[in-house]
Design a protein around this motif. Structure first.
Motif, PDB file in Angstrom:
ATOM      1  N   PHE A 286      54.885 -18.526  18.150  1.00 17.44           N
ATOM      2  CA  PHE A 286      55.380 -18.782  19.490  1.00 17.44           C
ATOM      3  C   PHE A 286      54.589 -19.917  20.302  1.00 17.44           C
ATOM      4  CE2 PHE A 286      56.422 -14.358  18.562  1.00 17.44           C
ATOM      5  CZ  PHE A 286      57.659 -14.242  18.409  1.00 17.44           C
ATOM      6  N   GLY A 287      53.457 -20.084  19.853  1.00 14.28           N
ATOM      7  CA  GLY A 287      52.581 -21.467  20.436  1.00 14.28           C
ATOM      8  C   GLY A 287      51.515 -20.638  21.127  1.00 14.28           C
ATOM      9  N   ALA A 288      50.592 -21.362  21.706  1.00 13.53           N
ATOM     10  CA  ALA A 288      49.292 -20.816  22.272  1.00 13.53           C
ATOM     11  C   ALA A 288      49.394 -20.267  23.617  1.00 13.53           C
ATOM     12  CB  ALA A 288      48.230 -21.922  22.250  1.00 13.53           C
ATOM     13  N   PHE A 289      50.182 -20.990  24.361  1.00  9.39           N
ATOM     14  CA  PHE A 289      50.310 -20.970  25.819  1.00  9.39           C
ATOM     15  C   PHE A 289      51.144 -19.622  26.209  1.00  9.39           C
ATOM     16  CE2 PHE A 289      48.852 -25.053  26.617  1.00  9.39           C
ATOM     17  CZ  PHE A 289      47.933 -24.717  27.547  1.00  9.39           C
ATOM     18  N   PRO A 290      52.386 -19.282  25.417  1.00 11.44           N
ATOM     19  CA  PRO A 290      53.010 -17.985  25.559  1.00 11.44           C
ATOM     20  C   PRO A 290      52.290 -16.710  25.008  1.00 11.44           C
ATOM     21  CG  PRO A 290      54.588 -19.777  24.605  1.00 11.44           C
ATOM     22  CD  PRO A 290      53.069 -20.386  24.546  1.00 11.44           C
ATOM     23  N   VAL A 291      51.410 -17.160  24.096  1.00  8.95           N
ATOM     24  CA  VAL A 291      50.507 -15.727  23.711  1.00  8.95           C
ATOM     25  C   VAL A 291      49.494 -15.507  24.700  1.00  8.95           C
ATOM     26  CG1 VAL A 291      48.954 -14.954  21.976  1.00  8.95           C
ATOM     27  CG2 VAL A 291      51.161 -16.182  21.196  1.00  8.95           C
ATOM     28  N   MET A 292      48.794 -16.484  25.383  1.00  6.77           N
ATOM     29  CA  MET A 292      47.955 -16.649  26.440  1.00  6.77           C
ATOM     30  C   MET A 292      48.511 -15.733  27.679  1.00  6.77           C
ATOM     31  SD  MET A 292      45.578 -19.862  26.638  1.00  6.77           S
ATOM     32  CE  MET A 292      46.720 -21.227  25.800  1.00  6.77           C
ATOM     33  N   ALA A 293      49.826 -16.075  27.845  1.00  6.32           N
ATOM     34  CA  ALA A 293      50.495 -15.342  28.942  1.00  6.32           C
ATOM     35  C   ALA A 293      50.586 -13.807  28.995  1.00  6.32           C
ATOM     36  CB  ALA A 293      51.864 -16.278  29.498  1.00  6.32           C
ATOM     37  N   ALA A 294      50.985 -13.645  27.707  1.00  9.75           N
ATOM     38  CA  ALA A 294      51.496 -12.215  27.409  1.00  9.75           C
ATOM     39  C   ALA A 294      50.097 -11.481  27.444  1.00  9.75           C
ATOM     40  CB  ALA A 294      51.972 -12.262  25.885  1.00  9.75           C
ATOM     41  N   SER A 295      48.761 -11.992  26.730  1.00 12.91           N
ATOM     42  CA  SER A 295      47.711 -11.303  26.901  1.00 12.91           C
ATOM     43  C   SER A 295      47.242 -10.998  28.276  1.00 12.91           C
ATOM     44  CB  SER A 295      46.585 -12.141  25.842  1.00 12.91           C
ATOM     45  OG  SER A 295      46.430 -13.353  26.509  1.00 12.91           O
ATOM     46  N   MET A 296      47.326 -12.175  29.232  1.00 12.60           N
ATOM     47  CA  MET A 296      46.941 -11.840  30.446  1.00 12.60           C
ATOM     48  C   MET A 296      47.657 -10.772  31.104  1.00 12.60           C
ATOM     49  SD  MET A 296      46.443 -15.825  32.342  1.00 12.60           S
ATOM     50  CE  MET A 296      44.943 -16.685  31.750  1.00 12.60           C
ATOM     51  N   ALA A 297      48.973 -10.892  30.965  1.00 13.69           N
ATOM     52  CA  ALA A 297      49.865  -9.826  31.556  1.00 13.69           C
ATOM     53  C   ALA A 297      49.455  -8.360  30.983  1.00 13.69           C
ATOM     54  CB  ALA A 297      51.346 -10.083  31.348  1.00 13.69           C
ATOM     55  N   ALA A 298      48.969  -8.171  29.807  1.00 20.02           N
ATOM     56  CA  ALA A 298      48.617  -6.945  29.490  1.00 20.02           C
ATOM     57  C   ALA A 298      47.268  -6.510  30.041  1.00 20.02           C
ATOM     58  CB  ALA A 298      48.537  -7.014  27.799  1.00 20.02           C
ATOM     59  N   GLN A 299      46.259  -7.534  29.996  1.00 17.22           N
ATOM     60  CA  GLN A 299      45.176  -7.240  30.701  1.00 17.22           C
ATOM     61  C   GLN A 299      45.371  -6.940  32.138  1.00 17.22           C
ATOM     62  OE1 GLN A 299      42.170  -6.995  29.255  1.00 17.22           O
ATOM     63  NE2 GLN A 299      41.073  -6.587  31.045  1.00 17.22           N
ATOM     64  N   VAL A 300      46.225  -7.504  32.969  1.00 16.58           N
ATOM     65  CA  VAL A 300      46.219  -7.025  34.345  1.00 16.58           C
ATOM     66  C   VAL A 300      47.021  -5.577  34.184  1.00 16.58           C
ATOM     67  CG1 VAL A 300      47.920  -7.288  36.196  1.00 16.58           C
ATOM     68  CG2 VAL A 300      46.865  -9.341  35.135  1.00 16.58           C
ATOM     69  N   LEU A 301      47.700  -5.229  33.257  1.00 16.59           N
ATOM     70  CA  LEU A 301      48.206  -3.863  33.350  1.00 16.59           C
ATOM     71  C   LEU A 301      47.049  -2.731  33.150  1.00 16.59           C
ATOM     72  CD1 LEU A 301      51.567  -4.058  31.393  1.00 16.59           C
ATOM     73  CD2 LEU A 301      51.300  -3.614  33.726  1.00 16.59           C
ATOM     74  N   ALA A 302      46.226  -3.308  32.093  1.00 19.78           N
ATOM     75  CA  ALA A 302      45.156  -2.387  31.784  1.00 19.78           C
ATOM     76  C   ALA A 302      44.164  -2.256  33.282  1.00 19.78           C
ATOM     77  CB  ALA A 302      44.229  -2.879  30.438  1.00 19.78           C
ATOM     78  N   THR A 303      43.906  -3.159  33.654  1.00 21.21           N
ATOM     79  CA  THR A 303      42.929  -3.314  34.645  1.00 21.21           C
ATOM     80  C   THR A 303      43.494  -2.568  36.052  1.00 21.21           C
ATOM     81  OG1 THR A 303      42.376  -5.508  34.233  1.00 21.21           O
ATOM     82  CG2 THR A 303      41.709  -4.881  36.379  1.00 21.21           C
ATOM     83  N   VAL A 304      44.787  -2.710  36.227  1.00 19.87           N
ATOM     84  CA  VAL A 304      45.532  -1.680  37.240  1.00 19.87           C
ATOM     85  C   VAL A 304      45.407  -0.310  36.723  1.00 19.87           C
ATOM     86  CG1 VAL A 304      47.811  -1.319  38.137  1.00 19.87           C
ATOM     87  CG2 VAL A 304      47.270  -3.582  37.958  1.00 19.87           C
ATOM     88  N   GLY A 305      45.661  -0.037  35.585  1.00 27.00           N
ATOM     89  CA  GLY A 305      45.368   1.293  35.089  1.00 27.00           C
ATOM     90  C   GLY A 305      43.916   1.841  35.539  1.00 27.00           C
ATOM     91  N   PHE A 306      43.006   1.065  35.411  1.00 26.68           N
ATOM     92  CA  PHE A 306      41.815   1.299  35.302  1.00 26.68           C
ATOM     93  C   PHE A 306      41.347   1.926  37.178  1.00 26.68           C
ATOM     94  CE2 PHE A 306      40.169  -0.102  31.441  1.00 26.68           C
ATOM     95  CZ  PHE A 306      39.384   0.792  30.896  1.00 26.68           C
ATOM     96  N   ALA A 307      42.032   0.706  37.869  1.00 25.62           N
ATOM     97  CA  ALA A 307      42.072   0.999  39.308  1.00 25.62           C
ATOM     98  C   ALA A 307      42.459   2.165  39.978  1.00 25.62           C
ATOM     99  CB  ALA A 307      42.663  -0.372  39.986  1.00 25.62           C
ATOM    100  N   LEU A 308      43.876   2.518  39.137  1.00 23.72           N
ATOM    101  CA  LEU A 308      44.328   3.769  39.715  1.00 23.72           C
ATOM    102  C   LEU A 308      43.699   4.869  39.291  1.00 23.72           C
ATOM    103  CD1 LEU A 308      48.226   2.561  38.842  1.00 23.72           C
ATOM    104  CD2 LEU A 308      47.078   2.807  41.202  1.00 23.72           C
ATOM    105  N   TYR A 309      43.107   4.993  38.227  1.00 25.62           N
ATOM    106  CA  TYR A 309      42.327   6.266  37.313  1.00 25.62           C
ATOM    107  C   TYR A 309      41.122   6.205  38.429  1.00 25.62           C
ATOM    108  CZ  TYR A 309      40.089   9.140  33.955  1.00 25.62           C
ATOM    109  OH  TYR A 309      39.703  10.119  33.375  1.00 25.62           O
ATOM    110  N   ALA A 310      40.483   4.972  38.962  1.00 29.18           N
ATOM    111  CA  ALA A 310      39.459   5.471  39.711  1.00 29.18           C
ATOM    112  C   ALA A 310      39.956   5.843  41.130  1.00 29.18           C
ATOM    113  CB  ALA A 310      38.503   3.986  39.883  1.00 29.18           C
ATOM    114  N   TYR A 311      40.900   5.285  41.958  1.00 28.14           N
ATOM    115  CA  TYR A 311      41.376   5.611  43.076  1.00 28.14           C
ATOM    116  C   TYR A 311      42.031   6.828  43.160  1.00 28.14           C
ATOM    117  CZ  TYR A 311      43.738   5.485  47.662  1.00 28.14           C
ATOM    118  OH  TYR A 311      44.500   5.751  48.606  1.00 28.14           O
ATOM    119  N   PHE A 312      42.073   7.535  42.085  1.00 29.34           N
ATOM    120  CA  PHE A 312      42.991   9.052  42.240  1.00 29.34           C
ATOM    121  C   PHE A 312      42.083   9.933  41.759  1.00 29.34           C
ATOM    122  CE2 PHE A 312      46.833   6.766  42.497  1.00 29.34           C
ATOM    123  CZ  PHE A 312      47.555   7.192  43.901  1.00 29.34           C
ATOM    124  N   GLY A 313      40.767   9.656  40.968  1.00 31.00           N
ATOM    125  CA  GLY A 313      40.036  10.347  40.549  1.00 31.00           C
ATOM    126  C   GLY A 313      40.211  11.217  39.453  1.00 31.00           C
ATOM    127  N   ALA A 314      41.152  10.628  38.621  1.00 28.32           N
ATOM    128  CA  ALA A 314      41.674  11.024  37.337  1.00 28.32           C
ATOM    129  C   ALA A 314      40.622  11.732  36.513  1.00 28.32           C
ATOM    130  CB  ALA A 314      42.772  10.419  36.568  1.00 28.32           C
TER     131      ALA A 314
END
Length: 418
Positions: A286-314
Motif C-alpha cells: 500500500f505504500g509507506a504513507f497510507p500505512v503511517m496514517a492507519a497506524s496513527m489512527a489506531a494509536q489515537v483510538l488507543a490513547t482515547v481509550g486510556f483517557a476514557l478509562y482514566a476519566y471514568f475510573g474503570a
C-alpha cells in the motif's frame, strides 16, 4: 554497493547469517537498556512513591539518544576509515563495556538514590546511543542490498525483544528478587547478547576509499533529509507522546510489577512483532504513507481509550491489556512504515550519519513530549494528558497528507541506491 574486501580478504557479506545474528544481538542489547530506562524504571519509581515530576527528571537520561547526531560523524570516521580496516568490533567492545559497567553501577546504587542513579543511567544511555551509530553503519556496509531487509527485521525485532527483557522480564525479576540481583542479571544479559557480534569477523576494508568525508552539513544540505526530519517529527507527535504515561498509569490502576512485566514481556512484544513483520508486507502493498496514517489512527483510538478509562475510573484489567496491545501494534507498524520511507533518503556514503540524524530527531521530539506529559501529569491527571495526546495525534494525522504530497515531488530521493 560492493561490500567485500577489495583485497579479497575479510569479506563479511559472505557470512550474512552470522552478521545478522550479531547485529540482532546488538539491537536487542540497546533495547534492553532502553526498556529498563523508559518502561522498567518509571514503574519501579512509581511503586516506590515517586511523582511524575521525578519520573520526568530521570527521563533526561534519553538525551544522548536525542543528540547522538552531534558525535555520529566522529564515530563513523573512526569505525569506517576511508583507508584501512574497519573497527566495528573495537568500537562495539569498548563502548559496550561502558554500558555494562553503568548497569552494574545502577544495581549497586538502587532505585531511590535519584541523583547517582541518573548519572549511571546517563552513561548507559550514552553508550547505547553510540552503539546504535556503529551498529547501523556496520549493517549498511557489511550486507549486500538484497540482505538489507534482514537487517531491518533484526533492528525492529531486536527492539521489541530487548524492550520485553528490559521492560518486562526486569520487572518480574524485581518483584521476586529485588533491585540489585535483577539489575546484575540485566548486565549479564547484555554481555551474552554482544558475544555473537564480538566473535564475528571484522576485517573488511572500506568499499570506497574515495568516499566523501562524513559530515552533518552534507546531510543538512539535502532537501530529502530536511523533509525526512519533518516527517519523523510528525510521526512522533502522532504516535509516541502518550507512551511514557502507560507504565505509571498501570501502577495507579492497581496492576503489580509482575502483571506489567508479563504484559510488556509477552503481550506487547507479540503485538509489536506482529506489527513489525506485517509492516514489511503492507508497506510494499500500500505504500509507506497510507500505512503511517492507519497506524496513527489506531494509536489515537488507543490513547482515547486510556483517557476514557482514566476519566471514568474503570477497573478492567482486560481493557487495559487490549489498549496496551493496540498501542504497541500501532507503534511498531508505524515504525516500519516511517523508517522504510526514510531509508530511501539516506546516502550510502554516510548512512550512519543520515540515519542517526533521523533517529535523533525522533528522540528530541519524544523527549519534549515525555517531559511535558510527565511534568504536568500530577497536576492535570492521566485523563487530561491522554486526551491531549490523542488531540495531537489527530492534528498530526491531518497534516500527514501534506508531507506525503511534498515528498512525492522530491528530486532523486533514492538516486544513490541505484
Amino acid at each position: 554497493m560492493n561490500t567485500t574486501d577489495p583485497a579479497g580478504e575479510g569479506s563479511i557479506s559472505s557470512f550474512p547469517a552470522r552478521v545478522i545474528v550479531g547485529l540482532g544481538g546488538l539491537y536487542v542489547t540497546q533495547s534492553v537498556i532502553g526498556g529498563v530506562v523508559f518502561t522498567g524504571l518509571p514503574a519501579v519509581m512509581r511503586q516506590n512513591g515517586a511523582s511524575l515530576n521525578d519520573i520526568a527528571f530521570i527521563l533526561l537520561t534519553v538525551l544522548p539518544w536525542s543528540f547522538k547526531f552531534l558525535w555520529a560523524p566522529w564515530v563513523e570516521r573512526y569505525r569506517s576509515p576511508r583507508v584501512g580496516l574497519r573497527r566495528s568490533r573495537t568500537v562495539i567492545g569498548l563502548v559496550g563495556a561502558c554500558a555494562v559497567g553503568a548497569v552494574i553501577a545502577c544495581a549497586l546504587i538502587g532505585p531511590t538514590s535519584l541523583g547517582p542513579l541518573m548519572v549511571a543511567m546517563m552513561i548507559a544511555s550514552f553508550s547505547s546511543a553510540t552503539l546504535d551509530i556503529a551498529c547501523d553503519g556496520h549493517a549498511v556496509e557489511s550486507l549486500t542490498e538484497k540482505n538489507h531487509g534482514w537487517a531491518n527485521s533484526a533492528q525492529v525485532g531486536g527492539a521489541y525483544i530487548g524492550a520485553a527483557i528490559g521492560g518486562g522480564l526486569f520487572l518480574v525479576l524485581i518483584d521476586h528478587l529485588g533491585w540489585t540481583p535483577s539489575a546484575l542479571i540485566m548486565a549479564g544479559v547484555l554481555v551474552a547478547l554482544a558475544l555473537p557480534f564480538l566473535t564475528t569477523p571484522d576485517g573488511a576494508r572500506s568499499a570506497r576509499p574515495d568516499a566523501p568525508r562524513q559530515s552533518l552539513m552534507a546531510a543538512l544540505k539535502r532537501p530529502e533529509i530536511l523533509s525526512g526530519i519533518a516527517l519523523i517529527s510528525l510521526y512522533v507527535l502522532g504516535q509516541k507522546w502518550s507512551s511514557v504515561l502507560i507504565s505509571p498509569f498501570l501502577i495507579d490502576a492497581g496492576l503489580s510489577l509482575t502483571a506489567i512485566g508479563v504484559l510488556n514481556g509477552v503481550g506487547v512484544t507479540v503485538a509489536g512483532l506482529i506489527g513489525a513483520v506485517s509492516g514489511g508486507y503492507v508497506v510494499r502493498r500500500f505504500g509507506a504513507f497510507p500505512v503511517m496514517a492507519a497506524s496513527m489512527a489506531a494509536q489515537v483510538l488507543a490513547t482515547v481509550g486510556f483517557a476514557l478509562y482514566a476519566y471514568f475510573g474503570a477497573r478492567s484489567p482486560i481493557a487495559l491489556v487490549l489498549l496496551g496491545l493496540l498501542s504497541s501494534g500501532a507503534i511498531s507498524l508505524g515504525i516500519v512504515a516511517v523508517y522504510s520511507e526514510l531509508m530511501g533518503r539516506a546516502s550510502l556514503d554516510q548512512a550512519g550519519v543520515d540515519f542517526t540524524l533521523f533517529q535523533s530527531m525522533d528522540g528530541i521530539v519524544s523527549l519534549i513530549g515525555w517531559w511535558l506529559v510527565s511534568s504536568f501529569g500530577d497536576t492535570l491527571g492521566f485523563a487530561f494528558c491522554f486526551a491531549a495526546c490523542a488531540l495531537l495525534g489527530i492534528v498530526a494525522l491531518g497534516a500527514l497528507p501534506i508531507l506525503a504530497r511534498r515528498s512525492s515531488t522530491l528530486p532523486g530521493k533514492a538516486d544513490q541506491r541505484a
